[in-house]
Design an enzyme around this catalytic site. Sequence first.
Site, PDB file in Angstrom:
ATOM      1  N   GLU A 228      25.493  83.321  28.024  1.00 54.28           N
ATOM      2  CA  GLU A 228      23.930  83.318  27.711  1.00 54.28           C
ATOM      3  C   GLU A 228      23.364  81.880  28.364  1.00 54.28           C
ATOM      4  O   GLU A 228      23.355  80.939  27.785  1.00 54.28           O
ATOM      5  CB  GLU A 228      23.829  83.520  26.033  1.00 54.28           C
ATOM      6  CG  GLU A 228      24.791  84.500  25.483  1.00 54.28           C
ATOM      7  CD  GLU A 228      23.829  85.384  24.803  1.00 54.28           C
ATOM      8  OE1 GLU A 228      24.487  86.470  24.535  1.00 54.28           O
ATOM      9  OE2 GLU A 228      22.815  85.375  24.640  1.00 54.28           O
ATOM     10  N   CYS A 262      15.342  79.391  25.244  1.00 53.07           N
ATOM     11  CA  CYS A 262      15.733  80.047  26.387  1.00 53.07           C
ATOM     12  C   CYS A 262      14.903  80.922  26.928  1.00 53.07           C
ATOM     13  O   CYS A 262      14.623  81.249  28.037  1.00 53.07           O
ATOM     14  CB  CYS A 262      17.137  80.542  26.343  1.00 53.07           C
ATOM     15  SG  CYS A 262      17.181  81.818  24.748  1.00 53.07           S
TER      16      CYS A 262
HETATM   17  P1  NAD Z   1      24.079  72.689  28.645  1.00 57.49           P
HETATM   18  O1  NAD Z   1      24.776  73.661  29.791  1.00 57.49           O
HETATM   19  O2  NAD Z   1      23.919  71.285  29.199  1.00 57.49           O
HETATM   20  O3  NAD Z   1      25.287  72.617  27.520  1.00 57.49           O
HETATM   21  C1  NAD Z   1      25.818  73.930  26.549  1.00 57.49           C
HETATM   22  C2  NAD Z   1      26.943  73.329  26.164  1.00 57.49           C
HETATM   23  O4  NAD Z   1      27.974  73.272  27.128  1.00 57.49           O
HETATM   24  C3  NAD Z   1      27.049  72.127  25.369  1.00 57.49           C
HETATM   25  O5  NAD Z   1      28.051  72.343  24.067  1.00 57.49           O
HETATM   26  C4  NAD Z   1      27.930  70.917  26.106  1.00 57.49           C
HETATM   27  O6  NAD Z   1      28.581  70.167  25.689  1.00 57.49           O
HETATM   28  C5  NAD Z   1      28.950  72.205  26.813  1.00 57.49           C
HETATM   29  N1  NAD Z   1      29.308  71.646  28.309  1.00 57.49           N
HETATM   30  C6  NAD Z   1      28.805  70.790  29.321  1.00 57.49           C
HETATM   31  N2  NAD Z   1      29.436  71.022  30.221  1.00 57.49           N
HETATM   32  C7  NAD Z   1      30.617  71.501  30.345  1.00 57.49           C
HETATM   33  C8  NAD Z   1      31.645  71.722  31.101  1.00 57.49           C
HETATM   34  N3  NAD Z   1      31.788  71.509  32.168  1.00 57.49           N
HETATM   35  N4  NAD Z   1      32.578  72.929  30.507  1.00 57.49           N
HETATM   36  C9  NAD Z   1      32.531  73.338  29.312  1.00 57.49           C
HETATM   37  N5  NAD Z   1      31.611  72.993  28.299  1.00 57.49           N
HETATM   38  C10 NAD Z   1      30.454  72.084  28.829  1.00 57.49           C
HETATM   39  O7  NAD Z   1      22.976  73.275  27.978  1.00 57.49           O
HETATM   40  P2  NAD Z   1      21.992  72.949  26.582  1.00 57.49           P
HETATM   41  O8  NAD Z   1      21.494  71.668  27.356  1.00 57.49           O
HETATM   42  O9  NAD Z   1      23.028  72.696  25.493  1.00 57.49           O
HETATM   43  O10 NAD Z   1      21.242  73.965  26.461  1.00 57.49           O
HETATM   44  C11 NAD Z   1      20.057  74.253  26.961  1.00 57.49           C
HETATM   45  C12 NAD Z   1      20.069  75.369  28.032  1.00 57.49           C
HETATM   46  O11 NAD Z   1      20.700  76.592  27.216  1.00 57.49           O
HETATM   47  C13 NAD Z   1      19.073  76.081  28.606  1.00 57.49           C
HETATM   48  O12 NAD Z   1      19.162  76.435  29.862  1.00 57.49           O
HETATM   49  C14 NAD Z   1      18.707  77.374  27.852  1.00 57.49           C
HETATM   50  O13 NAD Z   1      17.825  78.044  28.453  1.00 57.49           O
HETATM   51  C15 NAD Z   1      20.117  77.813  27.675  1.00 57.49           C
HETATM   52  N6  NAD Z   1      20.157  78.775  26.490  1.00 57.49           N
HETATM   53  C16 NAD Z   1      20.404  80.028  26.702  1.00 57.49           C
HETATM   54  C17 NAD Z   1      20.174  80.862  25.628  1.00 57.49           C
HETATM   55  C18 NAD Z   1      20.395  82.333  25.575  1.00 57.49           C
HETATM   56  O14 NAD Z   1      20.753  83.166  24.541  1.00 57.49           O
HETATM   57  N7  NAD Z   1      20.329  82.721  26.906  1.00 57.49           N
HETATM   58  C19 NAD Z   1      20.086  80.226  24.132  1.00 57.49           C
HETATM   59  C20 NAD Z   1      19.897  78.838  24.048  1.00 57.49           C
HETATM   60  C21 NAD Z   1      20.013  78.045  25.161  1.00 57.49           C
END
Ligand code: NAD
Length: 459
Positions: A228, A262
């Site tokens: 997502e 998001c």
């Molecule tokens: P992010 O991708 O920076 O981090 C998300 C999660 O992934 C965190 O828990 C982080 O620690 C982990 N992570 C980071 N690098 C990783 C790796 N290499 N392997 C595994 N895990 C890793 O995103 P964020 O800043 O937490 O969230 C914001 C983003 O999420 C925005 O792009 C937003 O649009 C999206 N989002 C989407 C939805 C949806 O339902 N489509 C909902 C909420 C947020």
Amino acid sequence: MQVTNPASGELLVEIAEDTPASIAEKLVQAREAQRAWARTPLEERMGCIRRFRARVEERTPELARTLTTEMGKPITQSLNELRAVLDRLDFFLERVPAELEAEVVLRSKDGGLEERIAHEPLGVIANVSAWNYPYFVGTNVFIPALLSGNAVMYKPSELSTLSGLEIARALRESGVPADAFSPIIGGGEVGSELVRQPVDAVFFTGSYATGQKIAAAVAPRLIKLQLELGGKDPVYVADDVDIDVAVTSLADGAFYNTGQSCCAVERIYVHSAIWQRFMDGFVSAVRSFRVGDPMDESTYIGPLARQKAQILHLSAQVDDARAAGASVLLGGERLNRPGYFFAPTVLTEVTHSMRVMTEETFGPVIGIMKVDSDEEALRLMNDTEYGLTAAVYSTDRGRAEAILRELSVGTAYWNCCDRVSPRLPWSGRRHSGIGCTLSTYGIEAFLAPKAWHLKRPRS
Ligand code: NAD
């Protein structure tokens, strides 16, 4: 790991992170716990989730304060999230029994042959989550997963760890075995270690960039993967709208949660016939938003959660647009105060050659473009790799639906935006993700069908 308050930059607490060894050990325990949990009668599993719901409701004020302190969401919006999550829990509790029920799809007349579909849990799932709505995006995954008999290894974002630990505590106190829901603590490296483990499925909420890395890491194992991801959600405001209503709705859709949703409105296309009136109203609506201490109930815009990296990202988008000829009608820079505040920003004279109109912004910055026709609006709305949501504001439902049908997005809105319903599937296309949460699709996502061919021996 350090947890800081983004409204002040002050250190709140230091927490020990998980290590590769502790994650591997938790997986061994989760496997064992999952077998027992799947055998636990559904009514008992539902009892645990009902008690969890009661705890969340009881502790709403305290949980909201924790969320606001660690990620800066204005307190009224944290309370809104916690209250609205109850509706999601109710939806899952109501719909899960029917989704888990086995279906006999054929029984021969003489009773010699039966064909049946059974629904089994996937096993142990890894859930790597985001911080912007930890209760919404978390429960979308771990509630249907647990109700359908899976164990969950849940990694909250490093920016909402304290809320993640509160969730784990409330589930444990509600009777969910500790090893059937284990929090995994840490940042990106810990997340990457978790998805490397031999789990049965990976459910991720976060950015496109991280989603790509996870997809690559998981691909060779051919296990179930859901992503997502982000969006660049467009809105078209046609020339027949009630301008005041559209302005109020879209200013909120772009700036709620400080623009960190998001499905936040990320770009707006306004028909030239109403351009000036819309812009005057929009700028004045955004100017009226109160920026400040997120603990203050009158605050609408708080600090950014992602601290320095996000401030640099927003500044880079605004500078790039300004250099290419955009006008900054409001804001445009970091606010000179402690914490990680960025001024609510409205840009016009923008084009699709600017980053602010093509890359996800994920902050209090919006680009608005003038268009002369529905066709031009449709072409620009479709000019993106993302496919999360899109909206059309018009008094004419037929006109709006005709445009929305031509857009490749998971969610279409007429006269509304930035809205999620537990009864409807939540999904993105292309760079916005794979798979679906919420609705009955979001329960099936945690189940594997088993086909039974049952033939009675002839007597
Ligand atoms: P992010 O991708 O920076 O981090 C998300 C999660 O992934 C965190 O828990 C982080 O620690 C982990 N992570 C980071 N690098 C990783 C790796 N290499 N392997 C595994 N895990 C890793 O995103 P964020 O800043 O937490 O969230 C914001 C983003 O999420 C925005 O792009 C937003 O649009 C999206 N989002 C989407 C939805 C949806 O339902 N489509 C909902 C909420 C947020």
